[in-house]
Design an enzyme around this catalytic site. Structure first.
Site, PDB file in Angstrom:
ATOM      1  N   ASN A   9       0.871  -1.182   0.000  1.00  0.00           N
ATOM      2  CA  ASN A   9       0.000   0.000   0.000  1.00  0.00           C
ATOM      3  C   ASN A   9       0.907   1.231   0.000  1.00  0.00           C
ATOM      4  O   ASN A   9       1.494   1.570   1.026  1.00  0.00           O
ATOM      5  CB  ASN A   9      -0.888  -0.041   1.257  1.00  0.00           C
ATOM      6  N   LYS A  11       0.167   4.288  -0.308  1.00  0.00           N
ATOM      7  CA  LYS A  11      -0.450   5.501   0.256  1.00  0.00           C
ATOM      8  C   LYS A  11      -0.207   6.706  -0.681  1.00  0.00           C
ATOM      9  O   LYS A  11      -0.155   6.529  -1.891  1.00  0.00           O
ATOM     10  CB  LYS A  11       0.064   5.737   1.679  1.00  0.00           C
ATOM     11  N   HIS A  95      -9.516   1.314   4.564  1.00  0.00           N
ATOM     12  CA  HIS A  95      -8.266   1.472   5.323  1.00  0.00           C
ATOM     13  C   HIS A  95      -8.516   2.400   6.511  1.00  0.00           C
ATOM     14  O   HIS A  95      -9.303   3.349   6.415  1.00  0.00           O
ATOM     15  CB  HIS A  95      -7.173   2.034   4.416  1.00  0.00           C
ATOM     16  N   GLU A  97      -6.899   4.771   7.695  1.00  0.00           N
ATOM     17  CA  GLU A  97      -6.667   6.206   7.424  1.00  0.00           C
ATOM     18  C   GLU A  97      -7.885   6.829   6.743  1.00  0.00           C
ATOM     19  O   GLU A  97      -8.208   7.993   6.972  1.00  0.00           O
ATOM     20  CB  GLU A  97      -5.389   6.371   6.580  1.00  0.00           C
ATOM     21  N   GLY A 173       2.258   2.234  10.807  1.00  0.00           N
ATOM     22  CA  GLY A 173       3.212   3.329  10.691  1.00  0.00           C
ATOM     23  C   GLY A 173       3.910   3.686  11.999  1.00  0.00           C
ATOM     24  O   GLY A 173       4.565   4.723  12.094  1.00  0.00           O
TER      25      GLY A 173
HETATM   26  P1  PGA Z   1       2.750   0.292   7.676  1.00  0.00           P
HETATM   27  O1  PGA Z   1       1.298   0.500   7.029  1.00  0.00           O
HETATM   28  O2  PGA Z   1       3.288  -1.003   7.110  1.00  0.00           O
HETATM   29  O3  PGA Z   1       3.539   1.470   7.261  1.00  0.00           O
HETATM   30  O4  PGA Z   1       2.547   0.190   9.163  1.00  0.00           O
HETATM   31  C1  PGA Z   1       0.410  -0.559   6.813  1.00  0.00           C
HETATM   32  C2  PGA Z   1      -0.865  -0.062   6.191  1.00  0.00           C
HETATM   33  O5  PGA Z   1      -1.303   1.057   6.516  1.00  0.00           O
HETATM   34  O6  PGA Z   1      -1.502  -0.759   5.360  1.00  0.00           O
END
Ligand code: PGA
Length: 251
Positions: A9, A11, A95, A97, A173
């Site tokens: 992903n 983002k 997701h 977010e 994250g």
């Molecule tokens: P991350 O994100 O691996 O940076 O923790 C995972 C995600 O949001 O799908």
């Protein structure tokens, strides 16, 4: 047998040139990989170019969101039909977010999942609790609410096309990965929910990815868990080296 699925992903990272550069490296480093489904999910602007670069390879394309209508006066939105025409096979839906910053609810997730399946896309549906919910002992309640309501009304066939990503929000994250026991506990709980709703055949076939601070040094123990069928990778999917090591860590 559930085939392991590793999805990146990206983002809101990577211009078109940067996206093509990354998949050009990935094509080379992952060319020999068999038996693992590999997906990259760049931002909308890069989809077509990345699709072009991936033709004939073992890497598939996904998007990070969609709208549920086919077309219409919805400024700024992108439909499943449009994603399909850009070469997508997968789409991430719900997701955390999007739930946190863009008012995504189980109801909108559900509409998007249905629209994606209707258009021939495979949804990757994200579920998972926040830190305060875990601390209050509400993890299973939150996950149940997300799973049951995001996937409400899906047929067995629809469910078989769907991937679930368990992503504890506190692990996204942050560098704080769930332990293998924490991941397995929730994954097996989700499989139990699927068992009740769809029966054992569907529950056994449905893939459940883990997401949240997946890195080359923790993928092995996560993937060794019985109900962990892959990973949704954020930060570590932005570099060819780390994404490649994560995929190879599943062999
Ligand atoms: P991350 O994100 O691996 O940076 O923790 C995972 C995600 O949001 O799908």
């Amino acid at each position: 047998m559930r085939r392991i699925i590793i999805a990146g992903n990206w983002k809101m990272y990577k211009t078109i040139d940067e996206s093509v550069e990354l998949v050009t490296l990935l094509k080379r480093s992952l060319v020999d990989i068999e038996g693992i489904e590999i997906v990259v999910c760049p931002p909308f602007t890069s989809l077509s170019d990345v699709h072009e670069a991936l033709i004939g390879t073992n890497i598939k394309l996904g998007a990070q969101d969609c709208h549920w209508e086919k077309e219409g006066a919805f400024t700024g939105e992108v439909s499943c039909q449009m994603l399909k025409s850009a070469g997508c096979e997968y789409v991430i839906i719900g997701h955390s977010e999007r739930r946190q910053y863009f008012n995504e609810t189980n109801d909108t997730v559900n509409k998007k999942v249905k629209a994606a399946i209707k258009e021939g896309l495979r949804p990757i549906v994200c579920v998972g609790e926040k830190l305060e919910e875990r601390q209050a002992g509400r993890t299973f309640d939150v996950v149940k609410d997300h799973v049951e309501n995001s996937l409400a009304g899906l047929s067995k066939d629809d469910m078989l096309k769907t991937v679930i990503a368990y992503e504890p929000v506190w692990a996204i994250g942050t560098g704080v990965v769930a332990t293998k026991e924490q991941a397995q506990e929730v994954h097996s709980y989700i499989r139990g929910l699927l068992m009740k709703a769809y029966g054992s055949d569907v529950a056994k076939e449905t893939r459940i990815q883990y997401g949240g601070s997946v890195k080359p040094d923790n993928i092995r123990e996560l993937i060794s868990q019985e109900d962990v069928d892959g990973a949704l990778v954020g930060g570590a999917s932005l570099k060819a080296d780390s994404f490649t090591q994560i995929v190879k860590g599943c062999l």
